[in-house]
Design a protein around this motif. Sequence first.
Motif, PDB file in Angstrom:
ATOM      1  N   PHE A  58      -6.990   0.465   2.982  1.00 18.51           N
ATOM      2  CA  PHE A  58      -6.667   0.809   1.599  1.00 18.51           C
ATOM      3  C   PHE A  58      -7.661   0.143   0.642  1.00 18.51           C
ATOM      4  CE2 PHE A  58      -4.564  -0.244  -2.403  1.00 18.51           C
ATOM      5  CZ  PHE A  58      -4.153   1.010  -2.832  1.00 18.51           C
ATOM      6  N   ARG A 117       0.069   1.357  -6.379  1.00 18.93           N
ATOM      7  CA  ARG A 117      -1.279   1.952  -6.389  1.00 18.93           C
ATOM      8  C   ARG A 117      -1.648   2.404  -7.799  1.00 18.93           C
ATOM      9  NH1 ARG A 117       0.797   4.646  -1.647  1.00 18.93           N
ATOM     10  NH2 ARG A 117       0.744   6.591  -2.801  1.00 18.93           N
ATOM     11  N   THR A 133       0.819  -1.221   0.000  1.00 15.55           N
ATOM     12  CA  THR A 133       0.000   0.000   0.000  1.00 15.55           C
ATOM     13  C   THR A 133       0.848   1.264   0.000  1.00 15.55           C
ATOM     14  OG1 THR A 133      -0.142   0.030   2.424  1.00 15.55           O
ATOM     15  CG2 THR A 133      -1.903  -1.107   1.223  1.00 15.55           C
ATOM     16  N   ASN A 139      -0.132  -9.111  -1.571  1.00 16.83           N
ATOM     17  CA  ASN A 139       0.335  -8.029  -0.723  1.00 16.83           C
ATOM     18  C   ASN A 139       1.482  -8.548   0.127  1.00 16.83           C
ATOM     19  OD1 ASN A 139       0.007  -6.703   2.255  1.00 16.83           O
ATOM     20  ND2 ASN A 139      -0.247  -5.205   0.617  1.00 16.83           N
TER      21      ASN A 139
END
Length: 181
Positions: free
Chosen positions: A120, A85, A79, A106
Amino acid sequence: MKKYVFYLVIAVVLSGIAYTSYNAYQTKQDQQQIQAKQQAEGGLETGMKAPDLEIEQDGQPIRLSDLTDQLIVINFWATWCPPCRQEIPELNAFSESTSIPVYGINVTTSERRLTDVEEFLKKTPVDYPVLYDTKGQSEKAYRLLAMPATYLIDETGTIVGKHVGPVTEEMLKEMVQKIGG
């Protein structure tokens, strides 16, 4: 006349030696540039077996190898990573426009806390499954030096495509096309 032929032969031999030496030098330089690029990009290379990871999906443990019964895309991200992103809409578009599954992994151990990822994801639409590497295996197993890092893995578990840095839908489609998918 004999002297002339002798000098001509010497010149031809010396030219051949110089040409061969230059070719060897150039080949070595090319190999060093390839190695430097690979070291800068980091990670595993195409043709290598994709390491199996024990990851989580919806709080349940799964193995990456359980997902490779067909060509898949895995994308390592965090994140806090702006390029990660930035590429999410592109991964969404690829996921929606093809039948090739995309999995966002992730790298949870690089996050401050798991709730950061959850917050997020509440704000950012992600149309593909997000898996969590809560054990920190991916960085070592895939030799990740930078994120995002995206891999195409075929049904045999072999890495058939790789890109370090943000990807676009078009880039992913080109990678798939190159391997005949």
